[in-house]
Design a protein around this motif. Structure first.
Motif, PDB file in Angstrom:
ATOM      1  N   SER A  43      22.777  91.125  35.446  1.00  0.00           N
ATOM      2  CA  SER A  43      21.608  90.327  35.845  1.00  0.00           C
ATOM      3  C   SER A  43      21.659  88.932  35.227  1.00  0.00           C
ATOM      4  O   SER A  43      22.308  88.706  34.199  1.00  0.00           O
ATOM      5  CB  SER A  43      20.311  91.029  35.439  1.00  0.00           C
ATOM      6  N   GLY A  44      20.955  88.011  35.842  1.00  0.00           N
ATOM      7  CA  GLY A  44      20.889  86.647  35.332  1.00  0.00           C
ATOM      8  C   GLY A  44      20.312  86.575  33.930  1.00  0.00           C
ATOM      9  O   GLY A  44      20.776  85.790  33.098  1.00  0.00           O
ATOM     10  N   LYS A  45      19.308  87.397  33.652  1.00  0.00           N
ATOM     11  CA  LYS A  45      18.684  87.337  32.319  1.00  0.00           C
ATOM     12  C   LYS A  45      19.675  87.717  31.228  1.00  0.00           C
ATOM     13  O   LYS A  45      19.682  87.129  30.158  1.00  0.00           O
ATOM     14  CB  LYS A  45      17.394  88.148  32.258  1.00  0.00           C
ATOM     15  N   VAL A  46      20.561  88.676  31.501  1.00  0.00           N
ATOM     16  CA  VAL A  46      21.574  89.062  30.518  1.00  0.00           C
ATOM     17  C   VAL A  46      22.554  87.910  30.302  1.00  0.00           C
ATOM     18  O   VAL A  46      22.910  87.588  29.168  1.00  0.00           O
ATOM     19  CB  VAL A  46      22.296  90.351  30.959  1.00  0.00           C
ATOM     20  N   LYS A  47      22.959  87.274  31.377  1.00  0.00           N
ATOM     21  CA  LYS A  47      23.874  86.125  31.259  1.00  0.00           C
ATOM     22  C   LYS A  47      23.229  85.002  30.449  1.00  0.00           C
ATOM     23  O   LYS A  47      23.873  84.391  29.595  1.00  0.00           O
ATOM     24  CB  LYS A  47      24.268  85.619  32.643  1.00  0.00           C
ATOM     25  N   ARG A  48      21.959  84.733  30.700  1.00  0.00           N
ATOM     26  CA  ARG A  48      21.273  83.670  29.962  1.00  0.00           C
ATOM     27  C   ARG A  48      21.079  84.039  28.493  1.00  0.00           C
ATOM     28  O   ARG A  48      21.147  83.174  27.623  1.00  0.00           O
ATOM     29  CB  ARG A  48      19.946  83.330  30.644  1.00  0.00           C
TER      30      ARG A  48
END
Length: 126
Positions: A43-48
């Motif tokens: 997910s994007g939140k994990v990448k961020r």
């Protein structure tokens, strides 16, 4: 220190490298003074979160509409050996919905032979 929200949904705001805020409604369960969140590993939140641990959390509804003021916090991705203790609060709070959601995600991961989940621990900022 301000307490983190413990509503059914919280808006977890992560930050891009540019500093732009990206809010996402998530299930979050209290674990002591912290919150635990389960999400997809891609997910994007994990990448961020791999870029910066700075987040804000606020009570919200299922659509992400805020129902209170955001609280500054710090988030970290948990290693798999810490998942067992982080899963228990989520199972207690969300009951059968958690069991179905988590079980389905686990089954897909086993069939694809790759881990597709991530656990996040959110702590109040000092």
């Amino acid at each position: 220190m301000t307490a983190l929200p413990t509503t059914r949904y919280v808006s977890l705001t992560t930050f891009r490298k540019s500093g732009a805020a990206v809010p996402t409604p998530v299930w979050a369960a209290p674990d002591g003074a912290d919150l635990v969140v389960w999400t997809r590993a891609d997910s994007g939140k994990v990448k961020r979160l791999r870029h910066t641990s700075r987040v804000t959390v606020a009570p919200c509804d299922v659509r992400g509409n805020l129902q209170g003021e955001p609280v500054d916090a710090l988030a970290r991705l948990l290693p798999p050996q810490e998942w067992r203790t982080a899963i228990a609060p989520l199972a207690r709070k969300y009951g059968w919905q958690w069991r179905i959601t988590y079980g389905a995600g686990r089954l897909v991961g086993l069939l694809r032979r790759q881990e597709r989940r991530a656990m996040i621990r959110i702590s109040p900022a000092s």
